[in-house]
Scaffold this active site. Structure first.
Site, PDB file in Angstrom:
ATOM      1  CB  CYS A  29     -14.750  31.258 -69.089  1.00  0.00           C
ATOM      2  SG  CYS A  29     -14.631  30.410 -67.526  1.00  0.00           S
ATOM      3  CB  CYS A  32     -17.536  29.202 -68.027  1.00  0.00           C
ATOM      4  SG  CYS A  32     -16.869  30.557 -67.047  1.00  0.00           S
TER       5      CYS A  32
END
Length: 104
Positions: A29, A32
């Site tokens: 991600c 993230c």
């Protein structure tokens, strides 16, 4: 205090006392990865006020499902084991500090 990594097995123990910010994330991600250094800074500055715990949603689907995590990063704030707040997506450091201070 170093950032902890929780699993489905130890999640409850990790959040049971004090103020805990949980980062539901995954290695693939992009946002993230962007929020990780922000969380490191917050951990360095506010480690007496909040504990930061990361949960890899790919490896710990039970915990992610329990809290309805549909998008990542999802940051959930717990106080003594109870969910008190939640934000989804990348957040600037100031916004996260404000979120933590609101419940400290």
């Amino acid at each position: 205090m170093a950032i902890a990594h929780a699993t489905d097995k130890n999640f409850t123990d990790e959040i049971k006392s004090g103020l805990v910010l949980v980062d539901f994330w995954a290695p693939w991600c992009g946002p993230c990865k962007m929020i990780a250094p922000v969380l490191e800074e917050i951990d360095g500055e506010l480690n007496d006020k909040v504990k930061i715990v990361k949960v890899d949603v790919d490896e710990n689907q039970e915990t992610a499902g329990k809290f309805g995590v549909m998008s990542i990063p999802t940051l959930v704030l717990f106080k003594d084991g109870e969910k008190v707040d939640q934000v989804v997506g990348f957040q600037p450091k100031e916004a996260l500090i404000e979120l933590i201070n609101k419940h400290a």
